[in-house]
Motif scaffolding. Structure first.
Motif, PDB file in Angstrom:
ATOM      1  N   MET A 131      75.047  61.324  32.727  1.00 41.12           N
ATOM      2  CA  MET A 131      74.789  60.033  32.102  1.00 41.12           C
ATOM      3  C   MET A 131      75.481  58.901  32.852  1.00 41.12           C
ATOM      4  N   GLY A 132      76.696  59.118  33.292  1.00 38.86           N
ATOM      5  CA  GLY A 132      77.428  58.072  33.995  1.00 38.86           C
ATOM      6  C   GLY A 132      76.839  57.739  35.350  1.00 38.86           C
ATOM      7  N   THR A 133      76.475  58.763  36.116  1.00 36.04           N
ATOM      8  CA  THR A 133      75.919  58.506  37.441  1.00 36.04           C
ATOM      9  C   THR A 133      74.537  57.858  37.351  1.00 36.04           C
ATOM     10  N   VAL A 134      73.717  58.293  36.416  1.00 36.41           N
ATOM     11  CA  VAL A 134      72.392  57.672  36.253  1.00 36.41           C
ATOM     12  C   VAL A 134      72.536  56.216  35.831  1.00 36.41           C
ATOM     13  N   ALA A 135      73.442  55.945  34.889  1.00 32.13           N
ATOM     14  CA  ALA A 135      73.641  54.570  34.434  1.00 32.13           C
ATOM     15  C   ALA A 135      74.173  53.687  35.554  1.00 32.13           C
ATOM     16  N   GLY A 136      75.157  54.173  36.298  1.00 29.58           N
ATOM     17  CA  GLY A 136      75.743  53.350  37.352  1.00 29.58           C
ATOM     18  C   GLY A 136      74.817  53.140  38.528  1.00 29.58           C
ATOM     19  N   TYR A 137      74.022  54.146  38.871  1.00 25.02           N
ATOM     20  CA  TYR A 137      73.137  54.020  40.029  1.00 25.02           C
ATOM     21  C   TYR A 137      71.875  53.223  39.703  1.00 25.02           C
ATOM     22  N   CYS A 138      71.273  53.475  38.548  1.00 28.24           N
ATOM     23  CA  CYS A 138      70.015  52.809  38.198  1.00 28.24           C
ATOM     24  C   CYS A 138      70.239  51.375  37.742  1.00 28.24           C
ATOM     25  N   GLY A 139      71.291  51.138  36.947  1.00 25.92           N
ATOM     26  CA  GLY A 139      71.545  49.800  36.447  1.00 25.92           C
ATOM     27  C   GLY A 139      70.455  49.329  35.499  1.00 25.92           C
ATOM     28  N   GLY A 140      70.426  48.024  35.222  1.00 25.27           N
ATOM     29  CA  GLY A 140      69.373  47.436  34.415  1.00 25.27           C
ATOM     30  C   GLY A 140      69.339  47.978  33.000  1.00 25.27           C
ATOM     31  N   ILE A 141      68.130  48.170  32.501  1.00 19.23           N
ATOM     32  CA  ILE A 141      67.936  48.618  31.127  1.00 19.23           C
ATOM     33  C   ILE A 141      68.455  50.027  30.918  1.00 19.23           C
ATOM     34  N   VAL A 142      68.357  50.870  31.964  1.00 16.56           N
ATOM     35  CA  VAL A 142      68.871  52.243  31.850  1.00 16.56           C
ATOM     36  C   VAL A 142      70.382  52.227  31.625  1.00 16.56           C
ATOM     37  N   ASP A 143      71.082  51.424  32.395  1.00 21.58           N
ATOM     38  CA  ASP A 143      72.528  51.306  32.250  1.00 21.58           C
ATOM     39  C   ASP A 143      72.882  50.765  30.872  1.00 21.58           C
ATOM     40  N   THR A 144      72.155  49.743  30.429  1.00 17.90           N
ATOM     41  CA  THR A 144      72.449  49.130  29.128  1.00 17.90           C
ATOM     42  C   THR A 144      72.285  50.128  27.988  1.00 17.90           C
ATOM     43  N   VAL A 145      71.185  50.860  27.983  1.00 15.65           N
ATOM     44  CA  VAL A 145      70.922  51.807  26.892  1.00 15.65           C
ATOM     45  C   VAL A 145      71.952  52.926  26.883  1.00 15.65           C
ATOM     46  N   LEU A 146      72.197  53.540  28.050  1.00 16.51           N
ATOM     47  CA  LEU A 146      73.123  54.668  28.101  1.00 16.51           C
ATOM     48  C   LEU A 146      74.548  54.257  27.754  1.00 16.51           C
ATOM     49  N   MET A 147      74.967  53.089  28.215  1.00 19.28           N
ATOM     50  CA  MET A 147      76.332  52.657  27.926  1.00 19.28           C
ATOM     51  C   MET A 147      76.503  52.211  26.483  1.00 19.28           C
ATOM     52  N   ARG A 148      75.438  51.681  25.861  1.00 21.67           N
ATOM     53  CA  ARG A 148      75.567  51.330  24.444  1.00 21.67           C
ATOM     54  C   ARG A 148      75.700  52.596  23.597  1.00 21.67           C
ATOM     55  N   VAL A 149      74.982  53.641  23.971  1.00 19.79           N
ATOM     56  CA  VAL A 149      75.141  54.927  23.279  1.00 19.79           C
ATOM     57  C   VAL A 149      76.568  55.435  23.454  1.00 19.79           C
ATOM     58  N   THR A 150      77.092  55.296  24.655  1.00 18.83           N
ATOM     59  CA  THR A 150      78.468  55.714  24.921  1.00 18.83           C
ATOM     60  C   THR A 150      79.459  54.891  24.116  1.00 18.83           C
ATOM     61  N   ASP A 151      79.220  53.573  24.017  1.00 20.87           N
ATOM     62  CA  ASP A 151      80.119  52.706  23.243  1.00 20.87           C
ATOM     63  C   ASP A 151      80.142  53.096  21.771  1.00 20.87           C
ATOM     64  N   VAL A 152      78.987  53.466  21.244  1.00 19.59           N
ATOM     65  CA  VAL A 152      78.939  53.892  19.842  1.00 19.59           C
ATOM     66  C   VAL A 152      79.787  55.146  19.642  1.00 19.59           C
ATOM     67  N   ALA A 153      79.683  56.091  20.584  1.00 18.07           N
ATOM     68  CA  ALA A 153      80.476  57.320  20.473  1.00 18.07           C
ATOM     69  C   ALA A 153      81.970  57.039  20.630  1.00 18.07           C
ATOM     70  N   LEU A 154      82.315  56.056  21.475  1.00 22.84           N
ATOM     71  CA  LEU A 154      83.722  55.727  21.687  1.00 22.84           C
ATOM     72  C   LEU A 154      84.306  54.896  20.555  1.00 22.84           C
ATOM     73  N   ALA A 155      83.461  54.352  19.693  1.00 22.17           N
ATOM     74  CA  ALA A 155      83.956  53.500  18.615  1.00 22.17           C
ATOM     75  C   ALA A 155      84.711  54.288  17.556  1.00 22.17           C
TER      76      ALA A 155
END
Length: 312
Positions: A131-155
């Motif tokens: 998830m981290g490598t795909v988000a960091g490499y692709c960027g854009g909407i892919v990065d936004t969606v994956l990192m928001r899911v991660t933020d919810v889990a980290l909350a």
């Protein structure tokens, strides 16, 4: 002054290998990889605390592998006439409330505790890394969606979320692994994303694109392997936390169930007799402390080895 007899041949036999490994002009990728591994090992072995952590973990692995074949007592065998026997020649670590040998339960429990912790790490590291490598490499909407899911889990606090999942799934070893795995992947995704953002702008990545390499090939061939070292170091440091979380779930009755010799459950079963029979809870607690400390020391050593500022 000549060296003692027998020392010169050994030195002359070792020196060419060392020179071959440490050469600045390797003749093949294999030689370069072996030389890099040897340099890292020398840097790691120069740290006494890291070697202490490695030694403790090696002892744990040996005990988990062959200990149950050496220890004669059955960890589940109850001898009520010998209940709460203090440490002696027959029972080195004493017995518990049901007369079961604590040393035998500790040895057999090392398999279960170590297996649960390793299984959690094996499950969460690939998920977080992907998830981290795909988000960091692709960027854009892919990065936004994956990192928001991660933020919810980290909350949510990890241990609280693990307790909630474990309570919802029910007690048991498998459910404890699932509960811990669901809550443990976000930090790896964050770390892998940060590494991927840096690597995606490297010159060799641009060169690979110009040569026609696909995004999938760049991810699997360059980004993921280069991010793996940081993630592995983080996983080693987190192993201590995973073992404590496993013990915590067992202590609360949400992990391994009786009569399983899981260390957290052993501590929980001895808390009611702590003042009268200190060894029932203290000895498995010390085992948890030693293994957690060993993983922390090993992780610190690996972090120093793989740190780019140290030539890693």
């Amino acid at each position: 002054m000549q060296s003692p007899a027998g020392s010169t041949p050994m030195k002359s036999a070792q020196a060419p290998w060392r020179a071959w490994l440490l050469t600045d002009t390797p003749a093949s990728p294999r030689q370069a990889a072996l030389g890099r591994a040897y340099r890292r090992w020398r840097r790691f072995s120069s740290n006494p605390l890291s070697m202490l952590g490695l030694a403790i973990l090696l002892v744990l692995v040996v005990v988990a592998a062959v200990g149950p074949l050496v220890v004669a007592q059955d960890p589940l065998h109850q001898v009520l006439a010998e209940r709460l026997t203090p440490p002696n020649a027959a029972h080195w670590f004493g017995t518990d409330q049901l007369g079961r040998d604590i040393l035998s339960r500790l040895v057999h429990g090392s398999r279960l505790t170590l297996a649960i912790a390793l299984l959690v790490v094996v499950l969460v590291v690939p998920v977080g890394l992907l998830m981290g490598t795909v988000a960091g490499y692709c960027g854009g909407i892919v990065d936004t969606v994956l990192m928001r899911v991660t933020d919810v889990a980290l909350a949510f606090p990890k241990i609280v979320l693990a307790l909630a999942f474990a309570a919802a799934l029910g007690p048991g070893v498998l459910n404890a692994v699932i509960a811990l795995s669901i809550t443990a992947w976000p930090p790896y995704a964050r770390l892998a994303r940060a590494e991927s953002l840096r690597l995606a702008q490297a010159e060799y990545i641009h060169a690979a694109r110009l040569q026609g390499a696909s995004h999938l090939r760049i991810l699997l061939r360059y980004i993921v392997p280069l991010c793996s070292s940081s993630v592995i170091v983080r996983a080693t440091l987190d192993m201590a936390g995973v073992i404590l979380a496993v013990a915590g779930l067992g202590f609360l009755g949400l992990g391994a169930q009786p009569p399983s010799p899981e260390w957290g459950y052993m501590v929980a079963s001895g808390r009611n007799v702590l003042l009268d029979a200190w060894w029932v809870a203290t000895i498995p607690g010390l085992a948890i402390l030693a293994v957690s400390l060993a993983f922390n020391l090993l992780g610190d050593g690996l972090r120093d080895v793989f740190d780019p500022r140290n030539g890693g």
